[in-house]
Design an enzyme around this catalytic site. Structure first.
Site, PDB file in Angstrom:
ATOM      1  N   CYS A   1       5.550  -3.262  -1.500  1.00 49.67           N
ATOM      2  CA  CYS A   1       5.732  -2.343  -0.375  1.00 49.67           C
ATOM      3  C   CYS A   1       6.733  -2.899   0.638  1.00 49.67           C
ATOM      4  O   CYS A   1       7.908  -3.026   0.344  1.00 49.67           O
ATOM      5  CB  CYS A   1       4.386  -1.994   0.252  1.00 49.67           C
ATOM      6  SG  CYS A   1       4.432  -0.479   1.250  1.00 49.67           S
TER       7      CYS A   1
ATOM      8  N   HIS B   1       1.206  -0.074  -4.340  1.00 49.38           N
ATOM      9  CA  HIS B   1       0.245  -1.155  -4.090  1.00 49.38           C
ATOM     10  C   HIS B   1      -0.613  -1.409  -5.321  1.00 49.38           C
ATOM     11  O   HIS B   1      -1.748  -0.928  -5.415  1.00 49.38           O
ATOM     12  CB  HIS B   1      -0.638  -0.812  -2.881  1.00 49.38           C
ATOM     13  CG  HIS B   1       0.024  -1.011  -1.571  1.00 49.38           C
ATOM     14  ND1 HIS B   1      -0.099  -2.171  -0.836  1.00 49.38           N
ATOM     15  CD2 HIS B   1       0.856  -0.206  -0.870  1.00 49.38           C
ATOM     16  CE1 HIS B   1       0.613  -2.069   0.283  1.00 49.38           C
ATOM     17  NE2 HIS B   1       1.196  -0.881   0.284  1.00 49.38           N
TER      18      HIS B   1
ATOM     19  N   GLU C   1      -2.263  -3.952  -6.106  1.00 45.65           N
ATOM     20  CA  GLU C   1      -3.508  -4.667  -5.791  1.00 45.65           C
ATOM     21  C   GLU C   1      -4.656  -3.715  -5.502  1.00 45.65           C
ATOM     22  O   GLU C   1      -5.830  -4.051  -5.708  1.00 45.65           O
ATOM     23  CB  GLU C   1      -3.284  -5.640  -4.626  1.00 45.65           C
ATOM     24  CG  GLU C   1      -3.374  -5.062  -3.239  1.00 45.65           C
ATOM     25  CD  GLU C   1      -2.143  -4.239  -2.821  1.00 45.65           C
ATOM     26  OE1 GLU C   1      -2.154  -3.681  -1.711  1.00 45.65           O
ATOM     27  OE2 GLU C   1      -1.180  -4.176  -3.612  1.00 45.65           O
TER      28      GLU C   1
END
Length: 227
Positions: free
Chosen positions: A106, A209, A211
């Site tokens: 990001c 993202h 994660e």
């Protein structure tokens, strides 16, 4: 010994450093040891960071000051964190001179691009005509739009497909790619969603993202395991 991964994170005006635990968990569950790197100005200490860590993880967060890519701040630009900008550009300059791997997500992807001479859209909704909500309303752990993976790129070789889905929490994006960077994936509206540094050293950058999709999606877990 497990690899030590230096995490670059939020740094507010009081130099308080903090990180979303999802970043650290993704590193830990992929076999690394996450280390949060605090704001520091001393060049020798930054050099020690670079020597200590086996890899570096540039995470999401506030907008980058447009001065770094030769623009004035537009009305649509969001809040910036000058201390974070200062640390991350200095540390990136030191790390890129080594062969140590870099993962950027990001804001981190945007910082890498700017550090290598690229530019950004300061605000997608006011600068581009797009039907994709790049700042999604869905939960952070839910994918919201498709991503086209370019063939014969590191990402395509990693996941074995030219299509995947991504979540999206950004209003800025790569405009002009920096030096020696090449696209790995695009959104359907043409926004660059992933890129890599050409050559043999490991530098991968993702606008979404992974994660947040780590637990539910094997493709996004692979982004961390290969790092």
């Amino acid at each position: 010994m497990k690899p030590l991964i230096g995490i670059l994170a939020e740094v507010d005006i009081d130099a308080v450093t903090k990180v979303q635990n999802t970043y650290a968990e993704a590193i830990e569950k992929s076999g690394g040891v996450p280390i949060l790197l605090p704001y520091i100005e001393n060049a020798e200490t930054i050099k020690c960071f670079v020597e200590l860590c086996d890899g570096f993880f540039f995470t999401g967060g506030a907008d980058i000051d447009p001065v770094y890519y030769g623009e004035s701040v537009s009305d649509a630009c969001g809040p910036i964190q000058p201390l974070r900008d200062a640390l991350e550009f200095r540390l990136f300059e030191a790390v890129i001179a080594t062969e140590k791997p870099i993962l950027a997500i990001c804001r981190g992807a945007q910082l890498v691009n700017v550090a290598l001479g690229g530019t950004l859209y300061q605000d997608i909704p006011s600068e581009l005509d797009t039907w994709i909500a790049h700042r999604q309303s869905e939960a952070k752990c839910s994918p919201s739009h498709a991503v086209s993976v370019l063939s014969d790129t590191p990402l395509e070789r990693l996941i074995g497909t030219v299509q995947m889905t991504a979540n999206s929490f950004h209003h800025q994006a790569v405009k002009r790619l920096g030096r020696d960077l090449s696209v790995m994936a695009l959104a359907e509206d043409g926004i660059i969603e992933a890129f890599f540094l050409k050559g043999t050293r490991y530098l991968r950058a993702y606008q979404w993202h992974p994660e947040r999709l780590f637990e539910a999606d094997a493709q996004n877990r692979m982004i961390f395991s290969i790092f």
